[in-house]
Design an enzyme around this catalytic site. Sequence first.
Site, short mmCIF file in Angstrom:
data_model
loop_
_atom_site.label_atom_id
_atom_site.label_comp_id
_atom_site.label_asym_id
_atom_site.label_seq_id
_atom_site.Cartn_x
_atom_site.Cartn_y
_atom_site.Cartn_z
N HIS A 12 -46.68 37.59 -60.17
CA HIS A 12 -46.19 36.35 -60.77
C HIS A 12 -46.33 35.19 -59.77
O HIS A 12 -46.46 34.04 -60.17
CB HIS A 12 -44.71 36.49 -61.19
CG HIS A 12 -44.50 37.46 -62.30
ND1 HIS A 12 -44.33 38.80 -62.08
CD2 HIS A 12 -44.46 37.29 -63.64
CE1 HIS A 12 -44.18 39.42 -63.24
NE2 HIS A 12 -44.26 38.52 -64.21
N ASP B 174 -52.80 40.34 -68.47
CA ASP B 174 -51.45 39.92 -68.18
C ASP B 174 -51.44 38.39 -68.33
O ASP B 174 -52.48 37.78 -68.55
CB ASP B 174 -51.05 40.36 -66.76
CG ASP B 174 -49.54 40.58 -66.61
OD1 ASP B 174 -48.78 40.00 -67.41
OD2 ASP B 174 -49.13 41.30 -65.68
#
Length: 370
Positions: free
Chosen positions: A192, A273
Site C-alpha cells: 500500500h 490489486d
Amino acid sequence: DPVQARLDAMTTEEKVGQLLMAGFEGTEPGDDDAVFLQDYQVGGLILFGRNIESAEQLTALTNGLKALNGDQIPLLIGVDQEGGLVDRMPPEVHRTPGAYAVGSTSDWDQGRALGAALAAECAGFGFHLDFAPVLDVWSNPDNTVIGKRAFGSDWKVVSGFGAAVSNALQAAGVIPVVKHFPGHGDTVVDSHMGLPVVDKSLEDLSLQELPPFRDLISGGETPSGRAEAVPAVMVAHILLTQLDPERPASLSPAVVTGLLREELGFAGAVLTDDLTMGAVTQSYGLGEAAVLAVEAGCDILLVCHGQDSVPAVRTALLEAVASGRITTERLDESVYRILRLKTEYALTNEPVSPPDLEALNAQIGAVPVQ
C-alpha cells in the site's frame, strides 16, 4: 455462444467499462456511482468500510447500485471479506474469525465453516465476489501486510484451508478471488505504501509461494481434499526481480502471462490489486499502469481510491485501444473472460432481501477457533 454474441454487440466504450472495478465514496448511491455506471458503464464496484454503516444501509446500497445499473450487463459487486483483520461487515454482524486462527486449528472442517460463513455474509448483502481466500504463505516473520491474514507458514496448510474456503464460496455461488499471486508472504514492505521486492528464482517460488496457487488453479488434490478450480486470481504489486527486474507482478507480462497463464495454465479472470496503491503510483502514472496491466494479461483493474482515478484509467485505456497499443483482440479476450464469469455465476441486477441477522450470526458463531 451467447457470451460471444453479447461481446460482438458491445461498443469499445462498453468493453473498456467492463475492465474497471471502481471504489467510490459515500454510503448511498450517489453522483459518482451514477457517472461510473451510467456514463462509463463500469463492470464492477468494490465496497470498503467507508461505504458500510449498518446492515439495513448496506442492503439498500447494493440494491441501489444494481438499480442504477438498470438493464445493462449485470454489475459485479465485490468486497474484501476475509475475516479477522479484514472484516468489512456492518456492526450488527458478528466478527468473523481470521485465516490464521482457523488455520491454527488444523481442522479442515473449520476451513469449510469459515468459507460457508464468508459466503453467507457476502451473498446475504448482495455481493457477488469476495477477495478471499488469502493464499500467501506467512514465511517472513517481519511481514507487515499479510501476517495473520495467512492461514499459516506452511504451504500445505495454506493450500488445504484455501481450498476449503474457496470451495465453500463457490458452492454458495460467490466468486472467490485468490490472492496475492504469486505470493506476498515473504515481503517486508507494505505494497500500500511502497514496492516490496522478492529476490527469488522460479525454483525457489515453486517450493513455497506457488504451490497453493498451483493447487487451486488446477483443481488438484490438496491436503483437505480436491480443490474446485478457482475462477479468479488477484495479482500483487510486488517486484520479483528474477522474473521481471523492472515491473511489479501486476504489470508484468512475464508474471501474468508467462507464469500464471502459460506455466500454471490459468484461464480464468485475472484481477490487479488496487492500482492506486503506493507500490504502483510511486513509479507510474495511473493511466499508464492500467494500460501496462492489460498488456501484461490482466482482465479486471481495481481502481479503489481518488475521485479522478476512474476517469483517468478509462481515458488511458480508450486512447490505448484507439492507437492500437491495446488491440481489439486483446481487449476482447479480457471482456470475454469477464462476461463468461458473470454468466457462469448467473449474476443479475435483481435486488436482495436483507439477510436474517440472527441466522447469519449463528453461522459465524459456528466457526470455532482455538
